[in-house]
Write a protein that holds these residues in place. Structure first.
Motif, PDB file in Angstrom:
ATOM      1  N   ASN A 135       0.813  -1.219   0.000  1.00  0.00           N
ATOM      2  CA  ASN A 135       0.000   0.000   0.000  1.00  0.00           C
ATOM      3  C   ASN A 135       0.848   1.271   0.000  1.00  0.00           C
ATOM      4  OD1 ASN A 135      -2.474  -1.288  -0.053  1.00  0.00           O
ATOM      5  ND2 ASN A 135      -2.492  -1.578   2.175  1.00  0.00           N
ATOM      6  N   LEU A 136       2.112   1.142   0.414  1.00  0.00           N
ATOM      7  CA  LEU A 136       3.002   2.322   0.402  1.00  0.00           C
ATOM      8  C   LEU A 136       3.123   2.907  -1.011  1.00  0.00           C
ATOM      9  CD1 LEU A 136       5.878   1.123   2.772  1.00  0.00           C
ATOM     10  CD2 LEU A 136       4.411   3.108   3.147  1.00  0.00           C
ATOM     11  N   THR A 137       3.042   2.031  -2.009  1.00  0.00           N
ATOM     12  CA  THR A 137       3.214   2.521  -3.392  1.00  0.00           C
ATOM     13  C   THR A 137       1.990   3.323  -3.855  1.00  0.00           C
ATOM     14  OG1 THR A 137       2.286   0.489  -4.278  1.00  0.00           O
ATOM     15  CG2 THR A 137       4.676   0.560  -4.038  1.00  0.00           C
ATOM     16  N   HIS A 138       0.891   3.217  -3.111  1.00  0.00           N
ATOM     17  CA  HIS A 138      -0.317   3.962  -3.520  1.00  0.00           C
ATOM     18  C   HIS A 138      -0.370   5.370  -2.921  1.00  0.00           C
ATOM     19  CE1 HIS A 138      -1.684   0.342  -5.346  1.00  0.00           C
ATOM     20  NE2 HIS A 138      -1.791  -0.310  -4.207  1.00  0.00           N
ATOM     21  N   LEU A 139       0.572   5.680  -2.014  1.00  0.00           N
ATOM     22  CA  LEU A 139       0.563   7.016  -1.398  1.00  0.00           C
ATOM     23  C   LEU A 139       0.897   8.073  -2.447  1.00  0.00           C
ATOM     24  CD1 LEU A 139       2.423   6.254   1.970  1.00  0.00           C
ATOM     25  CD2 LEU A 139      -0.040   6.589   1.629  1.00  0.00           C
ATOM     26  N   GLN A 140       0.234   9.206  -2.358  1.00  0.00           N
ATOM     27  CA  GLN A 140       0.454  10.300  -3.316  1.00  0.00           C
ATOM     28  C   GLN A 140       1.566  11.216  -2.800  1.00  0.00           C
ATOM     29  OE1 GLN A 140      -1.697  11.137  -6.054  1.00  0.00           O
ATOM     30  NE2 GLN A 140      -2.937   9.292  -5.811  1.00  0.00           N
ATOM     31  N   THR A 150      -2.704  16.395  16.132  1.00  0.00           N
ATOM     32  CA  THR A 150      -3.824  15.641  15.545  1.00  0.00           C
ATOM     33  C   THR A 150      -3.416  14.872  14.286  1.00  0.00           C
ATOM     34  OG1 THR A 150      -4.531  17.714  14.544  1.00  0.00           O
ATOM     35  CG2 THR A 150      -5.708  16.981  16.499  1.00  0.00           C
ATOM     36  N   ARG A 151      -2.314  15.280  13.677  1.00  0.00           N
ATOM     37  CA  ARG A 151      -1.901  14.589  12.441  1.00  0.00           C
ATOM     38  C   ARG A 151      -1.677  13.099  12.696  1.00  0.00           C
ATOM     39  NH1 ARG A 151       2.195  16.729   8.094  1.00  0.00           N
ATOM     40  NH2 ARG A 151       2.794  14.837   7.042  1.00  0.00           N
ATOM     41  N   GLU A 152      -0.868  12.776  13.695  1.00  0.00           N
ATOM     42  CA  GLU A 152      -0.624  11.351  13.958  1.00  0.00           C
ATOM     43  C   GLU A 152      -1.912  10.649  14.384  1.00  0.00           C
ATOM     44  OE1 GLU A 152      -0.708   9.563  16.942  1.00  0.00           O
ATOM     45  OE2 GLU A 152      -0.571  11.044  18.539  1.00  0.00           O
ATOM     46  N   ALA A 153      -2.751  11.366  15.115  1.00  0.00           N
ATOM     47  CA  ALA A 153      -3.979  10.747  15.629  1.00  0.00           C
ATOM     48  C   ALA A 153      -4.978  10.480  14.497  1.00  0.00           C
ATOM     49  CB  ALA A 153      -4.593  11.636  16.700  1.00  0.00           C
ATOM     50  N   LEU A 154      -5.087  11.440  13.574  1.00  0.00           N
ATOM     51  CA  LEU A 154      -6.003  11.250  12.438  1.00  0.00           C
ATOM     52  C   LEU A 154      -5.565  10.044  11.615  1.00  0.00           C
ATOM     53  CD1 LEU A 154      -6.304  15.013  11.487  1.00  0.00           C
ATOM     54  CD2 LEU A 154      -8.270  13.539  12.019  1.00  0.00           C
ATOM     55  N   PHE A 155      -4.249   9.887  11.497  1.00  0.00           N
ATOM     56  CA  PHE A 155      -3.722   8.734  10.769  1.00  0.00           C
ATOM     57  C   PHE A 155      -3.972   7.435  11.540  1.00  0.00           C
ATOM     58  CE2 PHE A 155      -0.508   5.585   9.967  1.00  0.00           C
ATOM     59  CZ  PHE A 155      -0.589   5.457   8.605  1.00  0.00           C
ATOM     60  N   ALA A 156      -3.573   7.439  12.811  1.00  0.00           N
ATOM     61  CA  ALA A 156      -3.641   6.208  13.612  1.00  0.00           C
ATOM     62  C   ALA A 156      -5.085   5.735  13.803  1.00  0.00           C
ATOM     63  CB  ALA A 156      -2.991   6.449  14.978  1.00  0.00           C
ATOM     64  N   ALA A 209      -3.991   7.727   5.387  1.00  0.00           N
ATOM     65  CA  ALA A 209      -4.481   6.887   6.489  1.00  0.00           C
ATOM     66  C   ALA A 209      -5.408   5.803   5.951  1.00  0.00           C
ATOM     67  CB  ALA A 209      -5.214   7.740   7.516  1.00  0.00           C
ATOM     68  N   ALA A 210      -6.270   6.182   5.004  1.00  0.00           N
ATOM     69  CA  ALA A 210      -7.208   5.218   4.415  1.00  0.00           C
ATOM     70  C   ALA A 210      -6.450   4.141   3.660  1.00  0.00           C
ATOM     71  CB  ALA A 210      -8.180   5.946   3.483  1.00  0.00           C
ATOM     72  N   ILE A 211      -5.507   4.570   2.843  1.00  0.00           N
ATOM     73  CA  ILE A 211      -4.771   3.620   1.992  1.00  0.00           C
ATOM     74  C   ILE A 211      -3.985   2.630   2.853  1.00  0.00           C
ATOM     75  CG2 ILE A 211      -2.831   3.445   0.373  1.00  0.00           C
ATOM     76  CD1 ILE A 211      -3.867   6.120  -0.859  1.00  0.00           C
ATOM     77  N   LEU A 212      -3.271   3.144   3.855  1.00  0.00           N
ATOM     78  CA  LEU A 212      -2.439   2.245   4.658  1.00  0.00           C
ATOM     79  C   LEU A 212      -3.264   1.380   5.608  1.00  0.00           C
ATOM     80  CD1 LEU A 212       0.778   4.371   5.281  1.00  0.00           C
ATOM     81  CD2 LEU A 212       0.479   2.401   3.799  1.00  0.00           C
ATOM     82  N   ALA A 213      -4.532   1.734   5.798  1.00  0.00           N
ATOM     83  CA  ALA A 213      -5.413   0.869   6.588  1.00  0.00           C
ATOM     84  C   ALA A 213      -6.058  -0.201   5.704  1.00  0.00           C
ATOM     85  CB  ALA A 213      -6.491   1.706   7.280  1.00  0.00           C
ATOM     86  N   GLY A 214      -5.765  -0.155   4.406  1.00  0.00           N
ATOM     87  CA  GLY A 214      -6.314  -1.173   3.498  1.00  0.00           C
ATOM     88  C   GLY A 214      -7.668  -0.804   2.926  1.00  0.00           C
ATOM     89  N   ALA A 215      -8.040   0.480   3.043  1.00  0.00           N
ATOM     90  CA  ALA A 215      -9.315   0.948   2.487  1.00  0.00           C
ATOM     91  C   ALA A 215      -9.035   1.813   1.263  1.00  0.00           C
ATOM     92  CB  ALA A 215     -10.077   1.758   3.527  1.00  0.00           C
ATOM     93  N   GLU A 216     -10.108   2.203   0.593  1.00  0.00           N
ATOM     94  CA  GLU A 216      -9.979   3.113  -0.539  1.00  0.00           C
ATOM     95  C   GLU A 216     -10.625   4.431  -0.145  1.00  0.00           C
ATOM     96  OE1 GLU A 216     -11.970   2.215  -4.389  1.00  0.00           O
ATOM     97  OE2 GLU A 216     -10.233   0.894  -4.672  1.00  0.00           O
TER      98      GLU A 216
END
Ligand SMILES: Cc1ncc(COP(=O)(O)O)c(C=O)c1O
Length: 405
Positions: free
Chosen positions: A4-9, A102-108, A141-148
């Motif tokens: 999923n790392l390759t899908h990050l923009q 909040t950045r880390e929290a929104l991601f986590a 956050a969505a991409i690395l959680a396996g969502a779209e």
């Protein structure tokens, strides 16, 4: 490697660096950047003092491991602020958690909430719904959680409100998490109570969780302060904040982006699961930062002074720019989200070349969705520098636009 790392923009500032790579800014002007949304007003002395005092304290300070749940004193201080600001009574034991900005929290939080395995039911990926334009962390956050990610456009004709009605029911049915940003980055729009009501009804129907990003809540230009997500829930008879977590930050409110301090609050079940996740992730807040955060949450005078500074700045800059751009005073935040004629990337590149002013192309903050990029033909200007510098930038932009006519 996680595929999923390759899908990050690429991040907007990386894209900006590439856009500007071949540009030589006009040396006749000193550089002014309205590009990065980083607060630049000075950090209040009382926060720095509390930080130094905590470091020098004989017990505690840097000599102990902090607890992920935070000190009771910090949670009480946050609860006091929520009471004064929104009239809310939260349980410090179960409904509040400090976070390192909040950045880390929104991601986590997406990693805590999203269950990508549910995708296999219909063989379609699970979805995280985001506004468009948006803060790029939601997408990653969505991409690395396996969502779209699924993007909902903002509508300039309705004060940049999100077009929630355009979302098909089959999309809501696959949605596990919805990010809302009010006041919005970059639009500055505050979400009214009726929209909250709509989203709560959808959350009840489809079972998704709402993450309410409120990090600009204390910088506003209207009389009344922006409505918070928890406040909206309480007003609509949802005292347990079911499926709702609000994310609030000291970075902009108190000019401490380098301190990394904020909190989440809301649904006790979500807080419990998030605390579990965070314990393993190792994201406890330093007790030194906690002590400085207590000083910040307990004081409102520096926040009023900060807001007054932004108000004075926006009152001078907005009318200047409104002469040449499609722009108006936002509800809140520290950005101007302006419409320009023609391409936003050409605008940003030529402005740098001719007048040495940096602005962010709006299309970098949004995605093509439903055959449209709602950031195209817009630029974001962060009015974070001192007033005189922002006014000078605005005057150069006026000259630039007039020279293009
Ligand atoms: C919309 C939005 N949310 C969250 C953040 C993160 O802020 P912090 O991590 O400093 O709390 C930012 C920072 O620019 C932002 O613009």
């Amino acid at each position: 490697m996680n595929p999923n790392l390759t899908h990050l923009q690429a991040y907007p500032f990386e894209r900006l660096r590439q856009l500007f790579a071949s540009v030589t800014p006009n040396p006749a002007y000193r550089p002014i950047s309205l590009g990065i949304g980083e607060p630049r007003h000075p950090t209040p002395l009382l926060i720095k003092q509390a930080y130094c005092d905590a470091i020098m304290a004989p017990h505690g300070g840097l000599s102990t491991y902090p607890a992920t749940a935070g000190e009771l004193g910090l949670r009480q201080s946050i609860a006091g602020w929520l009471q004064r600001r929104y009239g809310l009574e939260l349980d410090v034991a179960t409904q509040i958690l400090p976070v390192n900005g909040t950045r880390e929290a929104l991601f986590a939080f997406a990693q805590t909430v999203v269950n990508p395995a549910l995708a296999s039911v219909k063989n379609e990926p699970v979805l995280v719904v985001c506004p468009n334009p948006f803060y790029q962390i939601y997408e990653g956050a969505a991409i690395l959680a396996g969502a779209e990610p699924y993007f909902v456009p903002s509508n300039p004709a309705r004060n940049f409100a999100q077009d929630w009605d355009s979302v098909p029911s089959e999309v809501w049915a696959r949605t596990q998490l919805l990010y809302v940003c009010s006041p919005g980055n970059p639009t500055g729009a505050v979400m009214p109570l009726e929209e909250w009501q709509k989203l709560f009804a959808l959350s009840d129907e489809y079972g998704f969780v709402i993450a309410s990003d409120e990090c600009y809540s204390e910088i506003y230009f209207r009389e009344e302060p922006p409505l918070g997500g928890l406040e909206a829930a309480a007003r609509l008879g949802r005292p347990d904040f079911k499926n709702l977590l609000a994310f609030t930050s000291l970075s902009k409110r108190s000019n401490v982006p380098g301190m990394r301090s904020g909190f989440v609050a809301g649904d006790a079940h979500l807080v419990k699961q998030f605390l579990l996740y965070r314990t393993y992730h190792g994201s406890a807040m330093s007790t030194v930062v906690q002590a400085a955060s207590i000083a910040a949450w307990d004081d409102e005078q520096h926040v009023r002074d900060n807001r007054a500074q932004y108000r004075a700045k926006f009152a001078q800059v907005t009318p200047l720019l409104a002469n040449v751009l499609d722009v108006a005073l936002p509800d809140a935040g520290f950005y101007l989200w302006a419409g320009v004629k023609g391409s936003d990337t050409d605008f940003a590149r030529d402005l740098l070349a001719l007048y040495n002013v940096t602005v962010l192309p709006g299309s970098y903050l949004a995605r093509d969705a439903q055959r449209h990029n709602p950031g195209a033909n817009r630029i974001r200007m962060a009015l974070v520098a001192e007033t005189a510098e922002c006014v000078e930038a605005a005057q150069r932009i006026v000259q630039f636009v007039q020279s293009r006519l």
